[in-house]
Scaffold this active site. Structure first.
Site, PDB file in Angstrom:
ATOM      1  N   ASP A  85     -31.044  24.388  85.158  1.00  0.00           N
ATOM      2  CA  ASP A  85     -29.908  24.328  84.240  1.00  0.00           C
ATOM      3  C   ASP A  85     -30.280  23.595  82.951  1.00  0.00           C
ATOM      4  O   ASP A  85     -31.050  22.638  82.964  1.00  0.00           O
ATOM      5  CB  ASP A  85     -28.752  23.607  84.936  1.00  0.00           C
ATOM      6  CG  ASP A  85     -27.497  23.548  84.098  1.00  0.00           C
ATOM      7  OD1 ASP A  85     -26.938  24.620  83.798  1.00  0.00           O
ATOM      8  OD2 ASP A  85     -27.075  22.434  83.730  1.00  0.00           O
ATOM      9  N   GLU A  92     -32.518  28.520  82.435  1.00  0.00           N
ATOM     10  CA  GLU A  92     -31.396  28.773  81.540  1.00  0.00           C
ATOM     11  C   GLU A  92     -31.758  28.115  80.214  1.00  0.00           C
ATOM     12  O   GLU A  92     -31.554  26.917  80.022  1.00  0.00           O
ATOM     13  CB  GLU A  92     -30.093  28.178  82.087  1.00  0.00           C
ATOM     14  CG  GLU A  92     -28.890  28.533  81.228  1.00  0.00           C
ATOM     15  CD  GLU A  92     -27.811  27.468  81.199  1.00  0.00           C
ATOM     16  OE1 GLU A  92     -26.680  27.798  80.810  1.00  0.00           O
ATOM     17  OE2 GLU A  92     -28.085  26.305  81.543  1.00  0.00           O
TER      18      GLU A  92
END
Length: 784
Positions: free
Chosen positions: A405, A458
């Site tokens: 993330d 990401e």
């Protein structure tokens, strides 16, 4: 008759040393407590504040230690006495028989300490944390924690009424590791570390390496030992033989706490594999399962990096869920959050009274967007903590992929910061070179240790080489970050922006769907329609579409058909597979009732759900849709410039040159006789039409095969005039021995994909076989 009282030792510790011991600020309590040879004999000291008496149970009988006012019991035994004994500690209302933990050698070895100091302990969780074990025939639990700035560390828990006075830990040297073996403690014990800081405070902190925690809002760590026996050996063996780059991957992203609210890990193990097989997804991606204090963070503010959240069960329960998914042929990806951590007092923030896991410079420590702290990637022990954590989830829980993330927030020192709020690197740049080195080390270590695992970034910027190998230099001479895949945020933003426009305006924004092919092979991509796109006022996927309800659903279906045929792996967040109209609510979960028989529009939602299952089935059965995702040879535009028509047409190819044609008509009019070029003659079958009535469409398309004519068109030797339904995507495939049209089939049909097609193992222990019911939603499992 009372036991004889041993004489006081002439080597009684000084008042200063006793004071440090009682205050929890002694770096080596084992040098004071336990049994030690001294002039005139062997001194035994036991610290038990609140006790009225302490007896030594020895091989030669029971002896009483002399009591001091400070709770320090002491006595002198004759020289040559063998220091093997038990204690009977007498309190006002009860006695406790226990072994003395201060007579044991350290449970953390020199090699472990060396690797920790070097930042190279790839299985850090085996050295630090809490571990039930037997030492010299005595069962107990070994505790170890890294706290280099602490003046002292004590163990507190439910076993000592959260008073650590009698349980000081010892420092194992300059590396900052503190250790204690406590006989008699075992699994299920709740504990924390009480840390004496240099500025005079006492902090109670959860164990950063705890493998189990209390369920929030409680915050204690829990002693854990796994007893799970895995049944997925075949899955792991085959996983390591297949390249994810050249395999089908369609991912169902979900929040485990709200997919079916109230289900535990073991109940999910019954419901989830059956649902994923029903819809033919190859993988499931869980939002972070690591322990987190605030449920509203969805797991993205982690406090327990080594513990699956106790909200849904134990670590072994989570292993049971992963095992069930593997035996159903489903890969498991988990979101991993090394970018930041919350400021909660019980967790990592200023862990030993000073910045430790976070940088000392607040301009680098504070994350401006989320009110959290960033990790100090330049500190070897912190980098080791995170690298080992990535390995931990792959090795201990058999995770198949880590989706990392917020990578962009790690890579740039000025991320979300204004001038004056950040400091440049040593070369004057904005790149966080320590974070780059950490990500490279993490990826290289995971790929070396865990065959078949994929890491996914990401990353929302144009950073060069996110998915380039770490040892493969790019234009700037630097190696890549080493990720396996990257979320294609550009494609996601552009495509959603295009589909949100009224069709009459789309011709002026045609490039928003073609631009992705300009950079499609610069990285290895996943096409994500994730949770981030259906929260915070952004609306659900179908709600982004223009027009009335029929047009919204038609756009939704056409979009999914376009997405599944575009180069890149697929990811869809829960609820979007049946076109729920509301944003995701982490407390309520998906709107499953939209599929109930008594819901007026249930057939509409079931149609979209049926389409997703069919997209996944055809996608896996047709290698042109995935085999050359990362190779320009796998894609060719037929017409990228039909802006006035709102039509996009292209070919996908596999390594054998077999082709599939995809045509999307994104205007609300049926087009007849619309000619496209084809690479081969013969019959071409419409293997997918998103306008079919079974998907909720109008059925305006043609279901019969098209005979390609020898009319050159769009650079192809053959062509055909198609009927294109309004707001639809059509896939065509040649009929023939080289790539047959495969009809829909049930779950028990013959399966061939090396990862997706693993049948359920009927002899896999006590794993519940997932249901094969054909209902629209899994039934809840009763608890009891």
């Amino acid at each position: 008759m009372d036991p004889p009282v041993l004489q006081l030792s002439p080597a009684r510790p000084s008042a200063e040393e006793t004071g440090r011991l009682l205050a929890g600020r002694h770096h080596d309590p084992h040098s004071v407590l336990g049994a030690h040879p001294v002039r005139g004999g062997v001194v035994v000291r036991v610290l038990r504040p609140g006790a009225e008496r302490v007896l030594l149970e020895t091989e030669v009988g029971t002896l009483a230690l002399a009591a001091g006012a400070d709770g320090l019991f002491t006595g002198l035994l004759p020289s040559g006495w063998e220091p093997r004994y038990r204690l009977t500690v007498g309190y006002r209302d009860h006695d406790r028989v226990e072994h003395d933990g201060y007579r044991f050698a350290p449970t953390v070895g020199e090699l472990d300490l060396h690797l920790i100091r070097e930042g190279r302990h790839e299985q850090l969780w085996q050295a630090l944390g809490s571990h039930p074990r037997t030492v010299d025939g005595v069962a107990g639990t070994a505790f170890a924690v890294w706290a280099p700035n602490a003046e002292g560390v004590r163990l507190v828990g439910d076993f000592n009424y959260w008073d650590g006075t009698g349980f000081p830990m010892r420092s194992l040297g300059a590396g900052g590791v503190w250790e204690l073996f406590v006989p008699g403690l075992g699994e299920g014990t709740r504990y924390k570390y009480e840390i004496a800081t240099r500025d005079g405070r006492l902090l109670q902190k959860a164990d950063p390496l705890a493998r189990r925690t209390e369920a929030p809002p409680a915050t204690a760590s829990v002693v854990h030992a796994s007893h799970y026996t895995w049944g997925d050996a075949r899955w792991l063996a085959r996983r390591g033989e297949v390249s994810y780059l050249n395999a089908a991957m369609s991912v169902y992203e979900l929040h485990p706490g709200s997919w079916r609210p109230g289900l535990s890990y073991r109940q999910l193990a019954v419901e989830l594999p059956a649902y994923l097989r029903e819809l033919n997804f190859t993988h499931v991606e869980f939002l972070p399962v690591m322990e987190h204090p605030f449920g509203g963070s969805w797991g993205y503010q982690v406090s327990g990096f080594y513990a699956p959240t106790a909200r849904l069960g134990t670590p072994d329960d989570f292993k049971f869920l992963i095992d069930a998914l593997h035996q159903a042929g489903i890969g498991v990806i988990v979101d991993w959050v090394p970018a930041h951590f919350p400021k909660d007092d019980f967790a990592l923030a200023r862990f030993d009274g000073a910045p430790l896991y976070e940088p000392a410079d607040p301009r680098r420590a504070e994350h401006p967007d989320w009110g959290t702290l960033e990790f100090d990637y330049g500190r070897t022990e912190v980098r080791n903590f995170l690298v080992a954590n990535a390995v931990y989830w792959c090795e201990e829980f058999h995770i198949d992929g880590l989706r990392v993330d917020a990578v962009a927030s790690m890579l740039y020192l000025d991320y979300s910061r204004q001038d004056g709020q950040w400091t440049p690197n040593q070369y004057g740049g904005r790149e966080n070179l320590d974070a780059v080195a950490f990500l490279q080390e993490m990826n290289a270590t995971v790929y070396r240790r865990c065959p078949g695992v994929v890491t996914i970034a990401e990353e929302s910027t144009a950073w060069d080489g996110v998915t380039r190998p770490t040892d493969s230099p790019g234009r700037d001479g630097a190696g890549g970050l080493g990720f396996g895949l990257k979320w294609n945020m550009g494609w996601m933003h552009d495509s959603l922006r295009y589909f949100s426009r009224e069709p009459v305006h789309r011709q002026y924004h045609h490039h928003e769907l073609t631009f992705s092919m300009v950079y499609a092979y610069s990285e290895h991509y996943v096409l994500p329609i994730s949770h981030d796109e259906v929260v915070h006022g952004k609306g659900a996927l179908v709600a982004k579409m223009p027009g009335d309800w029929w047009q919204q659903r038609a756009n939704h279906r056409a979009y999914l058909g376009f997405m599944w045929s575009h180069p890149g792996k697929q990811l869809l967040f829960m609820g979007q597979e049946f076109a729920q109209g509301a944003e995701w609510d982490h407390e309520q979960g998906p709107q499953w009732w939209l599929l109930d028989d008594d819901w007026p529009a249930a057939a509409d939602h079931r149609g979209v759900q049926r389409l997703v299952g069919e997209l996944n089935r055809i996608y896996q059965d047709y290698p042109p849709l995935w085999q050359l995702d990362s190779d320009p040879a796998g894609f060719r535009w037929l017409d990228a410039d039909a802006a006035r028509d709102n039509v996009y047409s292209y070919l996908r190819r596999d390594t054998a040159g077999r082709a599939l044609a995809s045509v999307s008509n994104l205007c609300p009019e049926v087009r007849t006789g619309y000619r496209i070029g084809l690479p081969a003659g013969g019959w071409w079958h419409p293997v997918l039409d998103t306008d079919e009535p079974r998907f909720g469409g109008a059925g305006a398309g043609r279901r019969e095969p098209y005979l390609a004519e020898e009319v050159p068109w769009q650079g192809q030797p053959f062509s055909v005039g198609l009927t294109l339904p309004a707001l639809s995507t059509l896939w065509l495939c040649p009929q023939g021995p080289e790539l047959p049209v495969i009809p829909a089939r049930g779950l028990d049909a013959a399966e061939t994909d090396p990862l997706r097609r693993e049948p359920l193992d009927a002899e896999a222990g006590d794993l519940a076989r997932p249901s094969t019911r054909r209902d629209h939603v899994p039934a809840a499992v009763e608890t009891g």
